[in-house]
Structure formats: C-alpha cells, structure tokens
Scaffold this motif. Structure first.
Motif, mmCIF file in Angstrom:
data_model
loop_
_atom_site.group_PDB
_atom_site.id
_atom_site.type_symbol
_atom_site.label_atom_id
_atom_site.label_comp_id
_atom_site.label_asym_id
_atom_site.label_seq_id
_atom_site.Cartn_x
_atom_site.Cartn_y
_atom_site.Cartn_z
ATOM 1 N N ASP A 111 0.629 -1.267 0.045
ATOM 2 C CA ASP A 111 0.038 -0.031 -0.084
ATOM 3 C C ASP A 111 0.826 0.999 -0.026
ATOM 4 O OD1 ASP A 111 -1.910 1.893 0.079
ATOM 5 O OD2 ASP A 111 -2.445 1.367 2.378
ATOM 6 N N ASP A 138 -1.534 6.072 1.220
ATOM 7 C CA ASP A 138 -1.660 7.001 2.172
ATOM 8 C C ASP A 138 -0.029 6.923 2.954
ATOM 9 O OD1 ASP A 138 -3.930 7.669 1.665
ATOM 10 O OD2 ASP A 138 -4.973 6.643 3.181
ATOM 11 N N TRP A 156 -8.891 0.013 2.648
ATOM 12 C CA TRP A 156 -8.021 0.122 1.920
ATOM 13 C C TRP A 156 -8.551 -0.662 0.368
ATOM 14 C CZ3 TRP A 156 -5.618 -4.333 -0.747
ATOM 15 C CH2 TRP A 156 -4.571 -4.165 -1.118
ATOM 16 N N GLU A 211 -11.378 -0.159 -0.888
ATOM 17 C CA GLU A 211 -12.056 1.232 -1.767
ATOM 18 C C GLU A 211 -11.061 1.962 -2.254
ATOM 19 O OE1 GLU A 211 -14.855 2.354 1.624
ATOM 20 O OE2 GLU A 211 -16.161 1.878 0.443
ATOM 21 N N ARG A 212 -9.977 2.506 -1.487
ATOM 22 C CA ARG A 212 -9.074 3.581 -1.944
ATOM 23 C C ARG A 212 -8.205 2.869 -2.947
ATOM 24 N NH1 ARG A 212 -6.669 3.834 2.484
ATOM 25 N NH2 ARG A 212 -4.657 2.590 2.090
ATOM 26 N N LYS A 213 -8.085 1.715 -3.001
ATOM 27 C CA LYS A 213 -7.390 0.979 -4.259
ATOM 28 C C LYS A 213 -8.337 0.631 -5.385
ATOM 29 C CE LYS A 213 -3.199 0.497 -2.731
ATOM 30 N NZ LYS A 213 -2.422 1.078 -3.530
ATOM 31 N N LYS A 214 -9.549 0.951 -5.035
ATOM 32 C CA LYS A 214 -10.481 0.654 -5.994
ATOM 33 C C LYS A 214 -10.359 -0.884 -6.959
ATOM 34 C CE LYS A 214 -11.220 5.492 -7.626
ATOM 35 N NZ LYS A 214 -10.742 6.008 -6.805
#
Length: 155
Positions: free
Chosen positions: A42, A45, A92, A94-97
């Motif tokens: 990741d 962020d 995570w 959602e953020r990474k789609k």
C-alpha cells in the motif's frame, strides 16, 4: 551565562538544526524512492504521509522520520498471522478501487468479500516486515555521520 556564551549556543543550535533538516529531507527523499521501487504493498496514504520532524528538548535536537498514517507500525514492523480488523481493510479496498471476480461464479466480489479474503490471508500468513526508514538510515549511516561531523558554526 554571559552574552558571548549565549551567542555561541545559539549558533551551534542553529547549525545543528539546519543540518538536521537537510538530513531529514534526504532520508525522506530516499525512503520515498525505496517505497516506490520495492516498498510496501500500500503505497498511497503511507507514501503521501512520509515526513520528518526536527524537535528540541532541552539541549538536545532530535530527528524523527516516518509516515503519519495509523497503520505505519504494521507496514514497518510487519504483522504476525492474526485477525486484522475489517474496517481498515475495507477502506484500503475502496481506496485501491479493487475489482475482483469469483473465478467459479464469475460474480463480482463486494468490498466486504474482498476485505474478508485479505483478512484471511493475513490470518494465515501475516504481513512481511518492511521498515524502509531503518533500511535507508542504515544505508546512509556513514553519510549522516559525515554530515554531523562537518557542521561549521559561524559567529
């Protein structure tokens, strides 16, 4: 303390603070490069949160380098096989789609299902330790000491 001693102290403090900022900037730049090249999974962020801080406590000057995200300890120190809370994993995903499909049914997985799969993987395998800051500092130790040894105080 007389005025001359105060001026000497201020000059030393200013020179050391300036050098600490320079060292902090270099470590941050090299850590960010390492994160992009071969760092943690990741990078979002964690990468954006990389910073340094110069502090003063009494007669000491400190330099701290890290990422200001809540999950930093798990990225740096890894995580032994254990249950990870679902909420950060969902965030995570959602953020990474992420867009995963079940191989058997060809049905798209929900965010909750993807987070649970990741949770089970962490439960089984853990997360590998990846302390990029410690690695950069270790690799740059000689340069850091050279920088500290070469501080010049101008009065």
């Amino acid at each position: 303390m007389n005025n001359t001693m105060k001026e000497i102290y201020r000059a030393i403090y200013a020179a050391m603070t300036e050098r600490a900022h320079m060292i902090g900037n270099v470590i941050v730049a090299k850590a960010k490069k390492k994160i992009l090249d071969d760092g943690p999974y990741d990078k979002g962020d964690f990468y954006r949160g990389v910073e340094y801080r110069v502090t003063r406590k009494g007669n000491s000057i400190g330099l701290a380098v890290g990422s200001n995200v809540a999950h930093e300890p798990f990225v740096l120190g890894g995580k032994v096989p254990s249950w990870t809370p679902l909420e950060p994993l969902k965030a995570w995903v959602e953020r990474k789609k992420l867009d995963w499909v079940d191989k058997k049914t060809k049905k798209e997985l929900t965010i909750d299902e993807m987070a649970r799969i990741i949770q089970f993987k962490i439960k089984a395998r853990g997360i590998e330790e990846r302390n990029v800051f410690a690695e950069v500092i270790e690799n740059e130790k000689e340069w850091i000491f050279d920088q500290l040894d070469s501080i010049e105080v101008v009065l």
